[in-house]
Design an enzyme around this catalytic site. Structure first.
Site, PDB file in Angstrom:
ATOM      1  N   ASP A 148     -15.360   1.901   7.498  1.00  0.00           N
ATOM      2  CA  ASP A 148     -14.333   2.879   7.140  1.00  0.00           C
ATOM      3  C   ASP A 148     -14.862   3.831   6.070  1.00  0.00           C
ATOM      4  OD1 ASP A 148     -11.578   4.010   6.893  1.00  0.00           O
ATOM      5  OD2 ASP A 148     -11.823   3.189   4.878  1.00  0.00           O
TER       6      ASP A 148
ATOM      7  N   HIS B 103       0.851  -1.196   0.000  1.00  0.00           N
ATOM      8  CA  HIS B 103       0.000   0.000   0.000  1.00  0.00           C
ATOM      9  C   HIS B 103       0.882   1.239   0.000  1.00  0.00           C
ATOM     10  CE1 HIS B 103      -3.466   2.550   0.922  1.00  0.00           C
ATOM     11  NE2 HIS B 103      -2.644   3.209   1.718  1.00  0.00           N
TER      12      HIS B 103
ATOM     13  N   SER C 195      -7.752   3.300   9.370  1.00  0.00           N
ATOM     14  CA  SER C 195      -8.476   3.297   8.096  1.00  0.00           C
ATOM     15  C   SER C 195      -7.688   2.495   7.047  1.00  0.00           C
ATOM     16  CB  SER C 195      -8.669   4.761   7.647  1.00  0.00           C
ATOM     17  OG  SER C 195      -9.077   4.837   6.320  1.00  0.00           O
TER      18      SER C 195
ATOM     19  N   LYS D 164      -8.455  -1.836   5.748  1.00  0.00           N
ATOM     20  CA  LYS D 164      -8.679  -2.285   4.361  1.00  0.00           C
ATOM     21  C   LYS D 164      -7.659  -3.340   3.961  1.00  0.00           C
ATOM     22  CE  LYS D 164      -9.032   2.096   3.432  1.00  0.00           C
ATOM     23  NZ  LYS D 164      -9.329   3.471   3.205  1.00  0.00           N
TER      24      LYS D 164
ATOM     25  N   ARG E 202     -15.178  12.134   7.893  1.00  0.00           N
ATOM     26  CA  ARG E 202     -13.928  12.832   8.264  1.00  0.00           C
ATOM     27  C   ARG E 202     -13.532  13.825   7.181  1.00  0.00           C
ATOM     28  NH1 ARG E 202     -10.157   8.233   8.447  1.00  0.00           N
ATOM     29  NH2 ARG E 202      -8.576   9.798   8.801  1.00  0.00           N
TER      30      ARG E 202
HETATM   31  N1  URA Z   1      -6.196   6.942   3.188  1.00  0.00           N
HETATM   32  C1  URA Z   1      -7.082   6.127   3.793  1.00  0.00           C
HETATM   33  O1  URA Z   1      -7.397   5.055   3.288  1.00  0.00           O
HETATM   34  N2  URA Z   1      -7.607   6.517   4.974  1.00  0.00           N
HETATM   35  C2  URA Z   1      -7.277   7.685   5.575  1.00  0.00           C
HETATM   36  O2  URA Z   1      -7.780   7.973   6.658  1.00  0.00           O
HETATM   37  C3  URA Z   1      -6.354   8.518   4.932  1.00  0.00           C
HETATM   38  C4  URA Z   1      -5.827   8.115   3.738  1.00  0.00           C
END
Ligand code: URA
Length: 434
Positions: free
Chosen positions: A161, A82, A183, A187, A168
């Protein structure tokens, strides 16, 4: 449980219990907690933070709020990667085939670009025929057969999320290390891989502008990985200038091919070899990182990594003729040159500003539903540290109209700063956190 009590508890610095965190995530997922209470809690977390235990619990609960991908049908250690996002960051499409050519299994779900940063799914869709929405059974079949597949995130991955991130985004509560870490990691955990490599970027084009913040985020995510039993390694990498030369979807695919064929830009090639080596090492295909670096290099030199990209693209419906002859990929019909306004060294090439210029050209989205022009973007001929003469081309711009080029030219004026002395070189990889 009364939501108002939890908001007050966090507001005064208390730690939420496991049951309370689980209840918040359940309520965010099923819609039973109103947006204003979820937002108030997010704001309290922004001010008061979370303990490591709370952050890990929130991560686990969000990961389990929707589908948990089961990759047990794929043999071997599955390694995911990621990136926290950047400008010209096409590393995934280089390192996934390199790692797969070295025997690592990669089942990757990627996102689309938003704001000034690009997204892997958009880049892949600039290859004619390429499918990124693939059902679970076919996804696993491709990974088993080819060694890697990269698809878009499935609809029901981490719905909690999705809900919290959307709130957010519009309540000024994105910038909280425990919230960002949970977050991202929720994932990755839901996506099912055994090991996770994180590319945490820092600098003008990154989400985390300072190295201290990026390092704190990286440490938090590595610790969450350890707490939930998914070994995680983070590389802290430079995003204070665009990575490579190309910014924009089809332009970046061409650069991916060049890099896999061994003649990519030096910064991108070096960064990709380091990231790929870490994936190979995490995937237990090398005993040491040095051996992994040698394997990665050999996979590029032999052409095996490029062939792996072609095999993956073909399996996902893409036409590999566009990879073997990248001049066939889309190119904006209007081209313009951005020339150096003065002589000197480029002492700053503001990655965010350059990313915004590429959005003005049509390469990115102004809003989540905007269409993308795959042929639009920027090819940089000069970057930070290079010397230029006034009037010398710094970049070629590609767009659908000359108005877009004019707007991007204006944005680029503010992106480059010139000085009389060559700036000190900054390392591409600033730290490795395990
Ligand atoms: N990318 C994400 O997946 N979540 C966040 O909170 C910030 C960046």
């Amino acid at each position: 449980m009364h939501m108002v009590d939890l908001i007050r508890k966090k507001r005064y610095g208390g730690a939420l219990s496991d049951a309370e965190i689980d209840a918040v995530v359940r309520g965010a997922t099923d819609g039973s907690i109103p947006d204003y209470q979820l937002s108030a809690l997010m704001m309290a977390i922004c001010f008061q933070g979370m303990t490591k235990h709370e952050t890990a619990r929130l991560t686990r609960a969000m990961a389990r709020s929707g589908d948990m991908v089961d990759l047990s049908g794929i043999d071997g250690v599955k390694v995911d990667k990621h990136s926290t996002g950047g400008v010209g960051d096409k590393t995934s499409l280089v390192i996934v085939p390199i790692a797969a050519a070295c025997g690592v299994k990669v089942a990757k779900m990627s996102g689309r670009g938003l704001g000034h940063t690009g997204g892997t799914v958009d880049k892949m869709e600039s290859i004619p025929g390429m499918r990124t929405a693939i059902d679970r059974a076919e996804f696993l079949e491709i990974v088993n057969r080819v060694g890697c597949a990269v698809i878009g995130q499935s609809g029901n991955l981490c719905p909690a999320d999705k809900k919290l991130y959307a709130l957010r985004d519009v309540t000024g509560t994105v910038e909280s290390i425990p919230l960002i870490a949970s977050s991202i990691m929720s994932k990755k955990i839901a996506a099912g891989s055994d090991r996770i490599l994180l590319d945490v970027k820092t600098g003008s084009g990154a989400f985390m502008k300072t190295q201290a913040d990026a390092e704190a985020l990286a440490r938090e995510m590595v610790e969450i990985g350890a707490l939930v039993g998914r070994k995680t390694v983070a590389l802290l990498t430079d995003m204070d200038r665009p990575l490579g030369h190309a910014i924009g979807n089809a332009l970046e695919i061409a650069e991916v091919c060049d890099t896999l064929l061994g003649h990519g830009p030096a910064d991108l090639s070096a960064m990709c070899l380091e990231l790929a080596a870490n994936m190979i090492y995490l995937g237990e295909k090398a005993e040491t990182l040095d051996e992994a670096r040698r394997l990665a290099q050999a996979a590029v030199e032999s052409g095996a990594a490029f062939e792996k990209l072609c095999a993956m693209v073909e399996a996902q419906g893409g036409d590999t003729a566009y990879l073997r002859d990248t001049d066939r990929l889309a190119r904006g019909k209007v081209q313009a040159t951005f020339a150096a306004p003065e002589s000197g060294y480029i002492i700053h090439a503001d990655a965010e500003q350059i990313g915004r210029a590429s959005v003005l050209l049509g390469a990115g989205r102004e809003t989540k539903d905007s269409a993308i022009d795959f042929g639009a973007g920027i090819v940089l001929h000069k970057n930070k540290g290079d010397g230029v003469q006034a009037g010398e081309p710094i970049a070629t711009l590609y767009a659908d109209s000359s108005e877009q080029c004019d707007e991007a030219q204006e944005a680029l004026q503010a992106a480059f700063v010139f000085g009389p002395e060559k700036p000190a070189e900054t390392p591409l990889v600033l730290a490795r956190i395990e």
